[in-house]
Design an enzyme around this catalytic site. Structure first.
Site, PDB file in Angstrom:
ATOM      1  N   ARG A 164       0.808  -1.240   0.000  1.00  0.00           N
ATOM      2  CA  ARG A 164       0.000   0.000   0.000  1.00  0.00           C
ATOM      3  C   ARG A 164       0.826   1.267   0.000  1.00  0.00           C
ATOM      4  O   ARG A 164       0.419   2.259  -0.604  1.00  0.00           O
ATOM      5  CB  ARG A 164      -1.038  -0.027   1.128  1.00  0.00           C
ATOM      6  CG  ARG A 164      -0.553   0.094   2.492  1.00  0.00           C
ATOM      7  CD  ARG A 164      -1.227  -0.889   3.431  1.00  0.00           C
ATOM      8  NE  ARG A 164      -0.658  -2.219   3.276  1.00  0.00           N
ATOM      9  CZ  ARG A 164      -1.364  -3.296   2.914  1.00  0.00           C
ATOM     10  NH1 ARG A 164      -2.640  -3.214   2.727  1.00  0.00           N
ATOM     11  NH2 ARG A 164      -0.759  -4.462   2.778  1.00  0.00           N
ATOM     12  N   THR A 165       1.981   1.262   0.640  1.00  0.00           N
ATOM     13  CA  THR A 165       2.788   2.494   0.627  1.00  0.00           C
ATOM     14  C   THR A 165       3.284   2.745  -0.792  1.00  0.00           C
ATOM     15  O   THR A 165       3.217   3.879  -1.296  1.00  0.00           O
ATOM     16  CB  THR A 165       3.974   2.382   1.607  1.00  0.00           C
ATOM     17  OG1 THR A 165       3.470   1.943   2.866  1.00  0.00           O
ATOM     18  CG2 THR A 165       4.661   3.718   1.782  1.00  0.00           C
ATOM     19  N   LYS A 195      26.248  -5.212  -9.413  1.00  0.00           N
ATOM     20  CA  LYS A 195      27.635  -5.149  -9.926  1.00  0.00           C
ATOM     21  C   LYS A 195      28.573  -4.503  -8.920  1.00  0.00           C
ATOM     22  O   LYS A 195      29.724  -4.232  -9.220  1.00  0.00           O
ATOM     23  CB  LYS A 195      27.667  -4.334 -11.216  1.00  0.00           C
ATOM     24  CG  LYS A 195      26.804  -4.855 -12.331  1.00  0.00           C
ATOM     25  CD  LYS A 195      26.897  -3.918 -13.527  1.00  0.00           C
ATOM     26  CE  LYS A 195      25.643  -3.953 -14.356  1.00  0.00           C
ATOM     27  NZ  LYS A 195      25.535  -2.801 -15.245  1.00  0.00           N
ATOM     28  N   ARG A 220      11.839   3.241   0.368  1.00  0.00           N
ATOM     29  CA  ARG A 220      11.697   2.339   1.514  1.00  0.00           C
ATOM     30  C   ARG A 220      12.951   1.474   1.545  1.00  0.00           C
ATOM     31  O   ARG A 220      13.339   0.898   0.538  1.00  0.00           O
ATOM     32  CB  ARG A 220      10.465   1.454   1.384  1.00  0.00           C
ATOM     33  CG  ARG A 220      10.433   0.390   2.458  1.00  0.00           C
ATOM     34  CD  ARG A 220       9.146  -0.337   2.523  1.00  0.00           C
ATOM     35  NE  ARG A 220       8.101   0.485   3.101  1.00  0.00           N
ATOM     36  CZ  ARG A 220       6.926   0.014   3.494  1.00  0.00           C
ATOM     37  NH1 ARG A 220       6.647  -1.273   3.360  1.00  0.00           N
ATOM     38  NH2 ARG A 220       6.020   0.810   4.007  1.00  0.00           N
ATOM     39  N   HIS A 239       8.234   5.540  10.006  1.00  0.00           N
ATOM     40  CA  HIS A 239       7.376   5.475   8.816  1.00  0.00           C
ATOM     41  C   HIS A 239       6.538   6.757   8.883  1.00  0.00           C
ATOM     42  O   HIS A 239       5.337   6.717   9.142  1.00  0.00           O
ATOM     43  CB  HIS A 239       6.510   4.218   8.895  1.00  0.00           C
ATOM     44  CG  HIS A 239       5.848   3.812   7.612  1.00  0.00           C
ATOM     45  ND1 HIS A 239       5.798   4.626   6.496  1.00  0.00           N
ATOM     46  CD2 HIS A 239       5.199   2.665   7.268  1.00  0.00           C
ATOM     47  CE1 HIS A 239       5.150   3.989   5.531  1.00  0.00           C
ATOM     48  NE2 HIS A 239       4.781   2.802   5.967  1.00  0.00           N
TER      49      HIS A 239
HETATM   50  N1   CP Z   1       1.309   0.139   6.047  1.00  0.00           N
HETATM   51  C1   CP Z   1       2.317  -0.219   5.208  1.00  0.00           C
HETATM   52  O1   CP Z   1       3.423   0.324   5.263  1.00  0.00           O
HETATM   53  O2   CP Z   1       1.971  -1.183   4.313  1.00  0.00           O
HETATM   54  P1   CP Z   1       2.917  -1.768   3.170  1.00  0.00           P
HETATM   55  O3   CP Z   1       4.063  -2.456   3.873  1.00  0.00           O
HETATM   56  O4   CP Z   1       2.059  -2.693   2.360  1.00  0.00           O
HETATM   57  O5   CP Z   1       3.430  -0.607   2.364  1.00  0.00           O
END
Ligand code: CP
Length: 357
Positions: free
Chosen positions: A90-91, A119, A140, A173
């Site tokens: 979702r993120t 590499k 991420r 987050h």
């Molecule tokens: N809530 C959240 O970070 O979900 P994802 O890991 O699916 O991005």
């Protein structure tokens, strides 16, 4: 000419990284605006209020075809890179769609094995390469602090582009916390807002980054009480407790879901993060930290149930139909909040607020 909001000189990343956060933050703002989104501690109440007004405005404009096309033209000359080398559904999707709502073209790397990192190129050099092609990097990464290091590398290069932390190790987050607070605010709109509410966070609080970022954001609201319900070995970290003490935020630690059910205005369920287990040490906790239908009658009739998702067994699927369950709405709020955040970084909020009808 963009200027850092820092008047200090730093010798290099190693030295910079030893400084307290208050000294580091100005490097991530420019001309009085937040440039990189790295930590929940960057946001004050004024920022949040403006962001959420903008979020509401983008949602409204996007309801019509004309509005959607108008939004899409705002940044159609710009490009964003999604560098997600840790799993995400979702993120990733909400950021990608947030970019598309505003017209950004997007490119992505989700598996470092398909990039020249295989590499031997360092992740830092890979990031500098992305910045050669794009105007925004959303990332991420499994390593705590890597997003900040990336922002440092780019801010001290000749081609700085904003960096958004979409999840960094077990640490933070921040954009999840932004959408969580937006969801809380909308849910409590007719009940005086977030001020004075009791928010219970349940599950694996030690290894979950969403509860950490959400806890930091609570400094912006008055008289909030946080209840942390977790097995003792998976309780919220001491650094968060220290932060809450410093900011005068009331909190209590409890050892089961059962112990917070009746008190919570918002029940924020989280997943037991057993991917970090060494020898299955969290397995015995699943049951006591799972919300079942038989629990619902003990909750306030107007409480809300949240979850950053993904879930496994910690909320019974049948609860999705209960009007107090807001986690699917919360998930969708992520797209709108993130669109508003990107618009804010790129200074298009005034245009969106005054035009677009
Ligand atoms: N809530 C959240 O970070 O979900 P994802 O890991 O699916 O991005």
């Amino acid at each position: 000419m963009l200027k850092y909001d820092s008047h200090q000189e730093f010798e290099g990343w190693e030295e910079f990284n030893t400084r307290p956060l208050g000294e580091r933050l100005p490097l991530f703002s420019r001309n009085g605006r937040i440039f990189d989104i790295l930590f929940s501690q960057q946001f004050d109440r004024a920022f949040l209020d403006v962001l959420y007004e903008l979020t509401n405005r983008i949602r409204r404009i996007a309801k019509s075809r004309e509005g959607t096309h108008w939004l899409h033209r705002l940044h159609s000359h710009q490009r964003a890179m999604l560098y997600f080398v840790q799993p995400s559904t979702r993120t990733f999707l909400s950021f990608q769609n947030a970019c598309h709502i505003l017209g950004f073209h997007t490119s992505e790397i989700r598996d470092p094995h398909t990039s020249s990192e295989i590499k031997g190129e360092s992740p830092e050099d890979s990031i500098r390469t992305f910045s050669s092609y794009v105007d925004l990097i959303i990332m991420r990464h499994p390593e705590e602090g890597f997003a900040e290091k990336t922002a440092w590398v780019l801010n001290t290069s000749e081609r700085p582009v904003p960096v958004i932390n979409a999840g960094s190790g077990r640490d933070q987050h921040p954009t999840q916390a932004l959408l969580d607070v937006y969801t809380l605010q909308r849910s409590f709109e007719d009940r005086g807002g977030i001020d004075g509410k009791v928010i219970a966070m349940v599950g694996d609080l030690k290894r979950g980054r969403t509860v950490r970022s959400l806890s930091y954001l609570m400094k912006n609201y008055d008289r909030v009480t946080l209840l942390y319900a977790a097995p003792p070995e998976f309780q919220i970290g001491d650094d968060i407790k220290q932060f809450l003490h410093t900011h005068g935020i009331t909190f209590e630690e409890r050892d089961s879901l059962d112990a917070v059910l009746e008190d919570a205005d918002a029940l924020y369920m989280t997943r037991i993060q057993d991917e970090h287990d060494v020898s299955g040490e969290s397995q015995s906790h699943y049951e006591r930290f799972s919300l079942k239908r038989e629990h619902l009658h003990r909750m306030h009739p107007d409480a809300i149930i949240m979850h950053p998702l993904p879930r496994r067994g910690e909320i019974e699927v049948a609860i999705d139909k209960d009007p107090r369950a807001v986690y699917w709405r919360q998930e969708r709020n992520g797209m709108w909040t993130r669109a508003a955040l990107i618009a804010t970084i790129f200074a298009s909020e005034a245009t969106i607020q005054t035009e677009g009808d």
